[in-house]
Every structure is written in C-alpha cells, then in structure tokens.
Design a protein around this motif. Structure first.
Motif, PDB file in Angstrom:
ATOM      1  N   LEU A   1       1.922  -7.046  51.092  1.00 27.10           N
ATOM      2  CA  LEU A   1       1.995  -6.257  49.854  1.00 27.10           C
ATOM      3  C   LEU A   1       3.080  -6.845  48.969  1.00 27.10           C
ATOM      4  CD1 LEU A   1       1.826  -2.539  51.061  1.00 27.10           C
ATOM      5  CD2 LEU A   1      -0.010  -3.970  50.163  1.00 27.10           C
TER       6      LEU A   1
ATOM      7  N   VAL B   1       0.088  -5.691  44.210  1.00 29.37           N
ATOM      8  CA  VAL B   1       0.422  -4.356  43.721  1.00 29.37           C
ATOM      9  C   VAL B   1       0.809  -4.460  42.253  1.00 29.37           C
ATOM     10  CG1 VAL B   1       2.110  -2.485  43.990  1.00 29.37           C
ATOM     11  CG2 VAL B   1       1.190  -3.619  46.014  1.00 29.37           C
TER      12      VAL B   1
ATOM     13  N   VAL C   1       3.339   0.689  44.668  1.00 30.52           N
ATOM     14  CA  VAL C   1       2.264   1.076  45.588  1.00 30.52           C
ATOM     15  C   VAL C   1       1.723   2.455  45.204  1.00 30.52           C
ATOM     16  CG1 VAL C   1       1.715   1.614  47.992  1.00 30.52           C
ATOM     17  CG2 VAL C   1       3.210  -0.292  47.470  1.00 30.52           C
TER      18      VAL C   1
ATOM     19  N   ASP D   1      -3.843   1.632  46.503  1.00 39.36           N
ATOM     20  CA  ASP D   1      -3.429   0.538  47.380  1.00 39.36           C
ATOM     21  C   ASP D   1      -3.557   0.944  48.845  1.00 39.36           C
ATOM     22  OD1 ASP D   1      -2.598  -1.356  45.306  1.00 39.36           O
ATOM     23  OD2 ASP D   1      -0.950   0.056  44.943  1.00 39.36           O
TER      24      ASP D   1
END
Length: 174
Positions: free
Chosen positions: A121, A146, A152, A156
C-alpha cells in the motif's frame, strides 16, 4: 524481518497512505520532512485510528515500508493501536521523484517478500512498478496505489480483501 511465512506480507507506507496529504502544506526540504515525521506534527490528527484494527484483522504480516523507518513504530503505530512492526530495509529516498522511473522501494520490497504473497500500500506506485513486480516476483502480489489526498479508504480495504480471497488467504475477522 518476516516471521510467519504462512501469512502474506502487507507493506505499509505512511505519508499519503495512512497519513493523507489532503489540505496539508507538504515539506520541501529534508529538515521540514524531519519535522513532518515527528510526534508533534499536527497532520497526525488525520490518521484514522480504526485503520489499525482493520489492518491487523486482515491476517497479513504487517511491515512498515516507509521513509519513517523505525520512527513509524514510535509515532504512528501507537496512534493506530498497532504493536511495533518489522521495518523493511529500504534504500535512502531520493531527493526528487522522477516520473516513469521504477519507485525507489520496489526492488527492496520484492526482495524482502522472498516469493511470499504480498500487498504493498503506497501512494506512489505506478504502472512500471506493477509491471516490474509482475515479472520479478514469483508469487501473488498486489501493489495497490492509494489516493494521497484522502489516504486509505473503505474502497481500498475492499480491494485488499477481494485480493486476499482471490489468492486463497481468508481474512482473520470479516
């Protein structure tokens, strides 16, 4: 770094991922970035404490993959209710990000994964990073970008959970 090879890794960036940039004046010098990465940074109020338990409950082995390095355990982890996490061994971040160039973390994270399934991420993942991971990593991988302005989101987490389900890794808590 990694301790439980039966679980996928989840490499976590901080700036722009867990700590959204929306409305922030971003640092322009190394000294300003050092202040940004300090427990007194007012931007830390943008962290979402509920993300800690949600990340923990995914069943992945969480690993910091951030320029914060070990400071993420001192500053970010407690605010998210996370225990100290392993920290990926990353090269120094470049002073300037160049477009259409492999991200400075990509090679190190693929190497750290050692063939294990992983999620990465980050707000700076690009098409070249995705392609490189696809060709260089022998196991399943989800390099997920992201939106840095919001960090986030539920969307996501939906993508992450669907990927874990697809590769046969059940969530610990649904």
């Amino acid at each position: 770094m990694a301790t439980d090879p039966s679980r996928p890794l989840l490499f976590l960036d901080v700036d722009g991922t867990l700590l959204p940039y929306g409305g922030a004046t971003l640092p322009s010098s190394t000294a300003e970035w050092e202040r940004w990465q300090h427990h007194a940074n007012p931007q830390l109020a943008k962290l979402v404490p509920a993300h800690g338990p949600r990340l923990r409950d995914l069943g992945c082995e969480l690993v910091w993959a951030t320029a914060w390095m070990h400071d993420a355990n001192t500053v970010i982890a407690p605010l998210l209710g996370l225990p100290p996490l392993p920290v990926a061994d990353l090269p120094d971040a470049p002073e300037v990000d160049l477009p259409d160039v492999l991200h400075w973390k990509t090679r190190s994270l693929v190497e750290a994964a050692s063939g294990r399934p992983f999620i990465w991420l980050d707000d700076e993942i690009g098409p070249l990073d995705r392609e490189w991971v696809r060709w260089e990593h022998p196991g399943p991988a989800l390099p997920h970008r992201v939106d840095a302005s919001v960090g986030v989101t539920d969307a996501d987490f939906t993508v992450i959970c669907a990927w874990l389900d697809e590769v046969g890794v059940p969530e610990m808590i649904t």
